[in-house]
Design a protein around this motif. Structure first.
Motif, PDB file in Angstrom:
ATOM      1  N   PRO A  78       0.773  -1.236   0.177  1.00 50.95           N
ATOM      2  CA  PRO A  78       0.137   0.124   0.167  1.00 50.95           C
ATOM      3  C   PRO A  78       0.744   1.312   0.187  1.00 50.95           C
ATOM      4  O   PRO A  78       0.594   2.410  -0.678  1.00 50.95           O
ATOM      5  N   THR A 114     -11.163   8.739  -9.145  1.00 48.48           N
ATOM      6  CA  THR A 114     -11.695   7.391  -9.188  1.00 48.48           C
ATOM      7  C   THR A 114     -10.669   6.207  -9.550  1.00 48.48           C
ATOM      8  O   THR A 114     -10.824   4.970  -9.030  1.00 48.48           O
ATOM      9  N   ALA A 144      -8.307   5.237  -6.838  1.00 55.04           N
ATOM     10  CA  ALA A 144      -8.995   4.408  -5.510  1.00 55.04           C
ATOM     11  C   ALA A 144      -9.136   2.962  -6.109  1.00 55.04           C
ATOM     12  O   ALA A 144      -9.153   2.064  -5.339  1.00 55.04           O
ATOM     13  N   ARG A 145      -9.457   2.797  -7.512  1.00 48.02           N
ATOM     14  CA  ARG A 145      -9.675   1.505  -7.827  1.00 48.02           C
ATOM     15  C   ARG A 145      -8.075   0.878  -7.898  1.00 48.02           C
ATOM     16  O   ARG A 145      -8.084  -0.387  -7.676  1.00 48.02           O
ATOM     17  N   ALA A 158      -5.636   1.490  -5.691  1.00 49.46           N
ATOM     18  CA  ALA A 158      -5.340   1.208  -4.559  1.00 49.46           C
ATOM     19  C   ALA A 158      -6.385   0.211  -3.789  1.00 49.46           C
ATOM     20  O   ALA A 158      -5.738  -0.795  -3.026  1.00 49.46           O
ATOM     21  N   ASP A 159      -7.308  -0.015  -4.175  1.00 46.65           N
ATOM     22  CA  ASP A 159      -8.035  -1.355  -3.697  1.00 46.65           C
ATOM     23  C   ASP A 159      -7.505  -2.500  -4.410  1.00 46.65           C
ATOM     24  O   ASP A 159      -7.584  -3.496  -3.750  1.00 46.65           O
ATOM     25  N   LEU A 160      -7.267  -2.472  -5.712  1.00 50.80           N
ATOM     26  CA  LEU A 160      -6.253  -3.706  -6.177  1.00 50.80           C
ATOM     27  C   LEU A 160      -4.951  -4.105  -5.229  1.00 50.80           C
ATOM     28  O   LEU A 160      -4.736  -5.024  -4.980  1.00 50.80           O
ATOM     29  N   ALA A 170      -4.620  -3.029  -2.243  1.00 44.75           N
ATOM     30  CA  ALA A 170      -4.888  -3.289  -0.680  1.00 44.75           C
ATOM     31  C   ALA A 170      -5.336  -4.805  -0.616  1.00 44.75           C
ATOM     32  O   ALA A 170      -5.219  -5.579   0.381  1.00 44.75           O
ATOM     33  N   SER A 171      -5.857  -5.386  -1.680  1.00 41.47           N
ATOM     34  CA  SER A 171      -6.543  -6.739  -1.651  1.00 41.47           C
ATOM     35  C   SER A 171      -5.243  -7.705  -2.031  1.00 41.47           C
ATOM     36  O   SER A 171      -5.630  -8.950  -2.400  1.00 41.47           O
ATOM     37  N   GLU A 226      -2.085  -7.504 -12.922  1.00 43.53           N
ATOM     38  CA  GLU A 226      -2.849  -7.363 -11.817  1.00 43.53           C
ATOM     39  C   GLU A 226      -3.729  -8.549 -11.953  1.00 43.53           C
ATOM     40  O   GLU A 226      -4.070  -9.307 -13.171  1.00 43.53           O
TER      41      GLU A 226
END
Length: 278
Positions: free
Chosen positions: A144, A174, A177-178, A180-182, A184-185, A202
């Motif tokens: 992250p 947007t 954030a997308r 960052a979500d990838l 974080a997961s 990814e």
């Protein structure tokens, strides 16, 4: 006049039939299956609607940020087009199995066209066994705290692949954030050299049986050096041996270098996708 059967919104009571359809085409259905497994069929949780056609779901289509027709003949595509055309278009692309995508596009083109681009032939590939080349040991999950270093490579990949800068026209927050979500997961992977990304990829969708690799990119200065092949092998290895999934991806037919690299890794063609970009 004979009235054609229409498409209907699928609900939780349809879950068993939906699961049967998704299980019958696990690689092609990965994007939709991943959503359904996580969120069920409630549109608010699903981030879109799942439409059905026929009593035994001879047709199925997901309508959200992308319009994804998974199965069905001409009657189903006409029914899905009728439902889609009743509202303002919100999807950024029409993507999925070639037969369904091109048939549905023919039904909606008059009102939704012209498309920015139609990619009619995209080999759908899969790998169920460990890669046939040695995975790059320096490709790892992005942390992250590395978002700002990873983001320029993600933007460059998207711009090259789609032809549009995802951070333009107010889309920067947007898209950030997308990504960052990838991260974080644990689904964003990269090789860093001197603090710079030289390879990235990814896992865009992850169902219970299949993981779809997306966004494969190599720094322009490092192309044709084998980084893409070994890097893709590393991500595929994480899916196959690390997560027990089949690795999948789809690629533009004109991208000969990428197709050769994926074949070296061990990917084999299992179908054909098409994409209509708006």
């Amino acid at each position: 006049m004979l009235k054609l059967a229409g498409a209907r919104l699928l609900e939780e009571r349809d879950a068993l039939l939906v699961r049967s359809v998704l299980d019958s085409v696990p690689v092609a259905a990965c994007m939709v299956a991943a959503r359904v497994e996580e969120a069920g069929l409630n549109p608010l949780r699903l981030g879109g609607e799942l439409w059905g056609y026929g009593g035994k779901l001879t047709g199925m289509c997901f309508s959200g940020a992308n319009l994804i027709p998974l199965r069905g003949g001409a009657g189903a595509m006409r029914a899905f087009a009728d439902r889609a055309l009743r509202r303002r278009r919100v999807c950024s692309s029409l993507v999925g199995p070639t037969e369904q995508v091109l048939a549905l596009w023919e039904e909606v083109a008059a009102q939704w066209g012209p498309a920015r681009e139609v990619r009619a032939e995209q080999p759908l590939m899969a790998l169920a066994d460990p890669p046939q080349v040695t995975p790059d040991p320096l490709v790892r999950p992005v942390r992250p705290d590395e978002l700002e270093r990873y983001l320029p490579a993600a933007v460059a990949m998207f711009t090259e692949e789609v032809g549009v800068d995802p951070s333009s026209d107010g889309g920067a927050a947007t898209y950030r954030a997308r990504v960052a979500d990838l991260i974080a997961s644990g689904r964003a992977f990269a090789r860093f050299e001197g603090g710079e990304v030289v390879f990235k990829a990814e896992i865009g969708a992850l169902s219970g049986t299949v993981g779809q690799i997306q966004g494969v990119w190599v720094h322009p200065d490092r192309r044709s050096t084998g980084l893409g092949t070994a890097g893709t092998a590393a991500v595929a290895d994480r899916l196959v041996r690390g997560l027990g999934r089949t690795a999948s991806l789809y690629v533009n037919d004109y991208n000969v270098a990428a197709r050769l690299a994926y074949r070296k890794v061990g990917f084999r063609r299992v179908g054909s996708f098409s994409t209509v970009l708006f």
